[in-house]
Scaffold this motif. Structure first.
Motif, mmCIF file in Angstrom:
data_model
loop_
_atom_site.group_PDB
_atom_site.id
_atom_site.type_symbol
_atom_site.label_atom_id
_atom_site.label_comp_id
_atom_site.label_asym_id
_atom_site.label_seq_id
_atom_site.Cartn_x
_atom_site.Cartn_y
_atom_site.Cartn_z
ATOM 1 N N LEU A 221 0.831 -1.207 0.000
ATOM 2 C CA LEU A 221 0.000 0.000 0.000
ATOM 3 C C LEU A 221 0.865 1.256 0.000
ATOM 4 C CD1 LEU A 221 -2.752 -1.215 2.449
ATOM 5 C CD2 LEU A 221 -3.211 -0.131 0.249
ATOM 6 N N ARG A 222 1.952 1.225 0.759
ATOM 7 C CA ARG A 222 2.853 2.393 0.803
ATOM 8 C C ARG A 222 3.478 2.635 -0.570
ATOM 9 N NH1 ARG A 222 8.101 4.051 1.805
ATOM 10 N NH2 ARG A 222 8.885 1.958 1.322
ATOM 11 N N LEU A 223 3.971 1.559 -1.191
ATOM 12 C CA LEU A 223 4.599 1.706 -2.510
ATOM 13 C C LEU A 223 3.568 2.123 -3.554
ATOM 14 C CD1 LEU A 223 6.981 -1.403 -2.489
ATOM 15 C CD2 LEU A 223 7.667 0.999 -2.462
ATOM 16 N N ALA A 224 2.369 1.552 -3.478
ATOM 17 C CA ALA A 224 1.322 1.926 -4.442
ATOM 18 C C ALA A 224 1.010 3.413 -4.335
ATOM 19 C CB ALA A 224 0.059 1.099 -4.198
ATOM 20 N N GLY A 225 0.996 3.943 -3.104
ATOM 21 C CA GLY A 225 0.758 5.374 -2.923
ATOM 22 C C GLY A 225 1.878 6.217 -3.505
ATOM 23 N N LEU A 226 3.133 5.781 -3.302
ATOM 24 C CA LEU A 226 4.274 6.521 -3.851
ATOM 25 C C LEU A 226 4.247 6.513 -5.382
ATOM 26 C CD1 LEU A 226 7.147 5.283 -1.480
ATOM 27 C CD2 LEU A 226 6.144 7.572 -1.557
ATOM 28 N N ALA A 242 -6.569 2.066 -5.575
ATOM 29 C CA ALA A 242 -7.966 1.892 -5.170
ATOM 30 C C ALA A 242 -8.262 0.422 -4.871
ATOM 31 C CB ALA A 242 -8.897 2.402 -6.277
ATOM 32 N N LEU A 243 -7.783 -0.466 -5.731
ATOM 33 C CA LEU A 243 -8.017 -1.907 -5.541
ATOM 34 C C LEU A 243 -7.448 -2.386 -4.211
ATOM 35 C CD1 LEU A 243 -8.769 -4.764 -6.555
ATOM 36 C CD2 LEU A 243 -6.547 -4.811 -7.735
ATOM 37 N N LEU A 244 -6.204 -2.005 -3.936
ATOM 38 C CA LEU A 244 -5.561 -2.471 -2.703
ATOM 39 C C LEU A 244 -6.275 -1.909 -1.470
ATOM 40 C CD1 LEU A 244 -1.744 -2.385 -3.540
ATOM 41 C CD2 LEU A 244 -3.501 -4.024 -4.202
ATOM 42 N N THR A 276 -12.206 3.948 4.560
ATOM 43 C CA THR A 276 -11.220 3.522 3.562
ATOM 44 C C THR A 276 -11.911 3.172 2.242
ATOM 45 O OG1 THR A 276 -9.725 2.702 5.265
ATOM 46 C CG2 THR A 276 -9.425 1.811 3.053
ATOM 47 N N ILE A 277 -13.078 2.529 2.338
ATOM 48 C CA ILE A 277 -13.832 2.196 1.117
ATOM 49 C C ILE A 277 -14.212 3.470 0.367
ATOM 50 C CG2 ILE A 277 -16.031 1.265 0.273
ATOM 51 C CD1 ILE A 277 -15.830 -0.834 2.529
ATOM 52 N N ALA A 278 -14.700 4.469 1.084
ATOM 53 C CA ALA A 278 -15.084 5.729 0.431
ATOM 54 C C ALA A 278 -13.881 6.389 -0.225
ATOM 55 C CB ALA A 278 -15.719 6.665 1.461
ATOM 56 N N ASP A 279 -12.750 6.354 0.460
ATOM 57 C CA ASP A 279 -11.519 6.930 -0.099
ATOM 58 C C ASP A 279 -11.112 6.187 -1.374
ATOM 59 O OD1 ASP A 279 -9.013 8.536 0.056
ATOM 60 O OD2 ASP A 279 -8.130 6.551 0.338
ATOM 61 N N ALA A 280 -11.208 4.854 -1.329
ATOM 62 C CA ALA A 280 -10.820 4.047 -2.490
ATOM 63 C C ALA A 280 -11.750 4.286 -3.678
ATOM 64 C CB ALA A 280 -10.816 2.563 -2.114
ATOM 65 N N VAL A 281 -13.036 4.387 -3.397
ATOM 66 C CA VAL A 281 -13.995 4.646 -4.484
ATOM 67 C C VAL A 281 -13.709 6.009 -5.113
ATOM 68 C CG1 VAL A 281 -16.439 5.063 -4.985
ATOM 69 C CG2 VAL A 281 -15.775 3.111 -3.558
ATOM 70 N N GLY A 282 -13.321 6.981 -4.300
ATOM 71 C CA GLY A 282 -12.949 8.281 -4.846
ATOM 72 C C GLY A 282 -11.745 8.180 -5.772
ATOM 73 N N LEU A 283 -10.739 7.394 -5.374
ATOM 74 C CA LEU A 283 -9.568 7.172 -6.229
ATOM 75 C C LEU A 283 -9.981 6.506 -7.545
ATOM 76 C CD1 LEU A 283 -7.035 5.812 -3.571
ATOM 77 C CD2 LEU A 283 -6.771 7.931 -4.875
ATOM 78 N N GLN A 297 -8.065 -1.103 -12.799
ATOM 79 C CA GLN A 297 -9.322 -0.369 -12.614
ATOM 80 C C GLN A 297 -10.511 -1.334 -12.660
ATOM 81 O OE1 GLN A 297 -9.313 3.547 -14.976
ATOM 82 N NE2 GLN A 297 -7.495 2.484 -15.730
ATOM 83 N N LEU A 298 -10.465 -2.316 -13.569
ATOM 84 C CA LEU A 298 -11.571 -3.271 -13.654
ATOM 85 C C LEU A 298 -11.661 -4.138 -12.400
ATOM 86 C CD1 LEU A 298 -11.106 -4.213 -17.401
ATOM 87 C CD2 LEU A 298 -13.158 -3.157 -16.415
ATOM 88 N N GLN A 299 -10.514 -4.560 -11.888
ATOM 89 C CA GLN A 299 -10.545 -5.341 -10.643
ATOM 90 C C GLN A 299 -11.039 -4.488 -9.482
ATOM 91 O OE1 GLN A 299 -7.169 -8.292 -10.073
ATOM 92 N NE2 GLN A 299 -6.357 -7.066 -11.768
#
Length: 416
Positions: A221-226, A242-244, A276-283, A297-299
């Motif tokens: 998650l940290r690397l995905a954010g970077l 978003a998926l993670l 966290t779900i709301a944040d991910a859906v926003g992403l 994105q599809l996953q």
């Protein structure tokens, strides 16, 4: 002594990648970095049961690994520049990612050793499988045997592949750095793939006592954010993040009181992390506005379908099947076909799904989740004897105790 050994094991899972990445940054020698890090953990196995676990295990291991590297470079009478660099960082040891004194990538380069390691492993001069295998080895400490199992190749084949990859980096002089912005796109696919696999290994460990390896999911998650910050216009980077996060939001409810796997339909949905779900859906929505939907994105859209259902029976399986159809256009793999078969079973009935599972089975070989999938669909179809046989096969193939406890429960329900 048991606590000390458990502390070493915990430190290995949490610190391996950081220590290896730091030593590579300072010496440029991949083999030296791995060997000295392994020496440090071997020393911990001897010292900690006798002397106690240090207050800062990560710092202790970093210092020990660095001292091993200094000793070996001195004995070899080479590497004066490396020795000076190691000496200059002697006071910087710690369990966090401190800025490295290697600024080969320029002042604008992110000072994160593990991010540099990730992008170096994903250099286009290496083949895709070599990129992913080398990154998994150095970032996670997965053994050659475990990586070979993930790629469904013999251990000897994977060992040669790893050796050749490191030789290629050394001989070609591939720089240890995050590349400048104009070179990022050519590594995007491999970098996202490694982060995805890193998270998957953490979310469903291929071996060990626990169902999950939280230190790996956190690092992914940290690397995905970077990576998403580095490439704000890359929708797949946002899609992966978003998926993670969607998966992470459900993580706490995947493990029962005894450590057993809790399947999605049995999870307490009120305990999911809805912020966290709301944040991910926003992403995900930001990514989709780019109108370049890709596999991540599809996953993420499939994962969002699950989190949108208040109850398991409210899940829109027909939409999930359509999303898997689109995913197959991007990734026509047997594993995606297997997952689609499960969605079809939930939408149209288990027999429809079983027909698709049996059609894809020859392409999956010894894929460990195949018997568990067949067992579940056979159970839903009321074919108890066949389901029990598949659950026994699934138990033999299960990688961790969490999965084994779940499968054992299911088998017991069929064998009164």
């Amino acid at each position: 002594m048991t606590d000390a050994r458990a502390a070493v094991a915990e430190a290995f899972r949490a610190e391996w990648g950081r220590i290896v990445a730091g030593l590579i940054a300072r010496t440029g020698d991949w083999d030296l970095a791995e060997e000295c890090t392994a020496d440090a953990f071997a020393a911990a196995l001897e010292s900690w049961p006798r002397d106690g676990v240090p207050d800062r295990p990560g710092a202790w291991l970093t210092t020990t690994a660095r001292n091993r590297a200094v000793d070996r470079l001195r004995r070899a009478r080479v590497g004066e520049a490396k020795l000076r660099l190691l000496a200059a960082t002697a006071t910087a040891d710690g369990p966090t990612d401190e800025p490295s004194s290697d600024h080969s990538g320029g002042d604008s380069e992110p000072h994160d050793d593990r991010l540099r390691l990730l992008y170096t492993c994903c250099h286009p001069a290496l083949g895709f499988e070599a990129q992913v295998a080398l990154a998994l080895r150095t970032l996670t400490g997965l053994t050659t045997t475990e990586i070979a199992r993930a790629f469904l190749v013999p251990k000897a084949t994977m060992a040669k592949r790893l050796v050749r990859a490191k030789q290629k980096i050394r001989v070609a002089g591939i720089p240890y750095r995050v590349p400048p912005p104009h070179q990022l796109p050519e590594r995007t696919g491999a970098v996202l793939g490694v982060v995805y696999l890193l998270f998957n290994e953490g979310y469903g460990a291929t071996s060990g006592d626990g169902l999950m390896r939280p230190e790996l999911t956190r690092e992914a998650l940290r690397l995905a954010g970077l990576v998403a910050d580095l490439m704000p216009d890359q929708p797949e980077a946002l899609g992966l993040l978003a998926l993670l996060r969607l998966h992470e939001a459900r993580a706490a409810t995947r493990i029962g009181a005894d450590g057993e796997l809790v399947p999605l339909e049995e999870q307490d949905r009120t305990a999911w992390n809805h912020a966290t779900i709301a944040d991910a859906v926003g992403l995900l929505q930001r990514a989709l506005r780019r109108e370049r939907p890709g596999p991540y994105q599809l996953q993420a859209m499939i994962a969002a379908c699950h989190t949108a259902a208040v109850r398991a029976e409210d899940t829109d399986w027909a939409r999930i099947v359509r999303l898997y159809d689109q995913l197959l256009d991007h990734v026509p793999s047997p594993v995606v076909r297997l997952n689609r078969a499960v969605a079809v079973a939930m939408a149209d009935g288990p027999e429809a799904g079983l027909a698709l599972v049996d059609a894809v089975a020859p392409d999956l070989g010894d894929y460990p989740l195949l018997p568990a999938t067949r067992a579940d669909l056979l159970r839903r179809a009321g074919r108890r004897r066949e389901a029990a046989e598949e659950y026994r096969r699934a138990l033999a193939a299960a990688g961790n105790d969490g999965e084994r406890r779940y499968l054992t429960r299911r088998l017991a329900e069929l064998d009164p």
